[in-house]
Design a protein around this motif. Sequence first.
Motif, mmCIF file in Angstrom:
data_model
loop_
_atom_site.group_PDB
_atom_site.id
_atom_site.type_symbol
_atom_site.label_atom_id
_atom_site.label_comp_id
_atom_site.label_asym_id
_atom_site.label_seq_id
_atom_site.Cartn_x
_atom_site.Cartn_y
_atom_site.Cartn_z
ATOM 1 N N HIS A 155 0.873 -1.136 0.064
ATOM 2 C CA HIS A 155 -0.072 -0.190 0.216
ATOM 3 C C HIS A 155 0.930 1.100 -0.143
ATOM 4 O O HIS A 155 0.795 2.156 -0.860
ATOM 5 C CB HIS A 155 -1.084 -0.043 1.209
ATOM 6 C CG HIS A 155 -1.483 1.274 1.362
ATOM 7 N ND1 HIS A 155 -2.583 1.861 0.734
ATOM 8 C CD2 HIS A 155 -1.390 2.240 2.256
ATOM 9 C CE1 HIS A 155 -3.109 2.968 1.477
ATOM 10 N NE2 HIS A 155 -2.193 3.245 2.296
ATOM 11 N N TRP A 156 1.732 1.196 0.962
ATOM 12 C CA TRP A 156 2.873 2.415 0.960
ATOM 13 C C TRP A 156 3.662 2.634 -0.204
ATOM 14 O O TRP A 156 3.872 3.826 -0.626
ATOM 15 C CB TRP A 156 3.716 2.545 2.348
ATOM 16 C CG TRP A 156 2.692 2.499 3.353
ATOM 17 C CD1 TRP A 156 2.393 1.634 4.272
ATOM 18 C CD2 TRP A 156 1.953 3.903 4.041
ATOM 19 N NE1 TRP A 156 1.547 2.319 5.471
ATOM 20 C CE2 TRP A 156 1.373 3.683 5.261
ATOM 21 C CE3 TRP A 156 2.320 5.058 3.425
ATOM 22 C CZ2 TRP A 156 0.737 4.529 5.879
ATOM 23 C CZ3 TRP A 156 1.723 6.276 4.266
ATOM 24 C CH2 TRP A 156 0.804 5.895 5.362
ATOM 25 N N LEU A 157 4.030 1.437 -0.604
ATOM 26 C CA LEU A 157 5.018 1.588 -1.850
ATOM 27 C C LEU A 157 4.190 1.875 -2.832
ATOM 28 O O LEU A 157 4.785 2.511 -4.192
ATOM 29 C CB LEU A 157 5.601 0.180 -2.033
ATOM 30 C CG LEU A 157 6.556 -0.254 -1.084
ATOM 31 C CD1 LEU A 157 7.076 -1.695 -1.391
ATOM 32 C CD2 LEU A 157 7.707 0.776 -0.765
ATOM 33 N N THR A 158 2.966 1.706 -3.222
ATOM 34 C CA THR A 158 2.249 1.939 -4.365
ATOM 35 C C THR A 158 1.954 3.697 -4.134
ATOM 36 O O THR A 158 2.050 4.284 -5.411
ATOM 37 C CB THR A 158 0.941 1.541 -4.307
ATOM 38 O OG1 THR A 158 1.095 0.045 -4.319
ATOM 39 C CG2 THR A 158 0.056 1.789 -5.499
ATOM 40 N N ILE A 159 1.827 4.191 -3.417
ATOM 41 C CA ILE A 159 1.748 5.822 -3.019
ATOM 42 C C ILE A 159 2.973 6.279 -3.560
ATOM 43 O O ILE A 159 3.251 7.390 -4.123
ATOM 44 C CB ILE A 159 1.389 6.125 -1.370
ATOM 45 C CG1 ILE A 159 -0.067 5.779 -1.183
ATOM 46 C CG2 ILE A 159 1.332 7.676 -1.281
ATOM 47 C CD1 ILE A 159 -0.471 5.747 0.313
#
Length: 210
Positions: free
Chosen positions: A84-88
């Motif tokens: 989730h954070w890496l996609t952001i």
Amino acid sequence: MGWVLIVLMAALVFVALWRFGRFDKAALQFLGAALLIALAGYAWQGRPGLEGKPVPPPVREKLPDTAFAEVRGDMLGEFDVAAHWLTIADSYHRRGDTLNAAGVIGSALREHPNNADLWVGLGNALVLHADGMMTPAAELAFQHAAAIAPDHPGPKFFYGLALAQGGKFDEAEAIWRNILATAPPGVSWRPMIEERLMMLDQARAMGMVP
């Protein structure tokens, strides 16, 4: 209406200075002359009747996905907290905003300090922010990821990928071959590493890589 507002503001300035200021008559005359010059400039150049036209912000061309973004799902997974954070962070990278990409992952690590995938992502983000150079901070992030998950190939693979992006092909090749030497033969990510080694061999044969 514009003229009314300007005259009203000028009158308020004079009254305030006369009542509360410590200006002598000469200073007030000088201020009055300045205001008259401003009014003359408005009369000459001002166009209060024109319709407002806000200028839109410049549109930035989107950048392609990084090598890390293209393969991280195969190596690290796509449906966990880190993803989730890496996609952001990937979205910031596509805008060319490498600083905020690293900042997003740093914020995630404050909540999940023992997540190896986030440390890998931080190392990659720091390399991108340094224009492909392996900085001490990026190397430390990769090392920390490997210490948290010593049996996972992800930290080592992406460390090698970052080295290759910085032109350190020999070091990257040594890391990838070491991963393959200890990897099970049927593991899903094995072809991904073999493909990069093959591309490296082809680039050397063509004289593109020393």
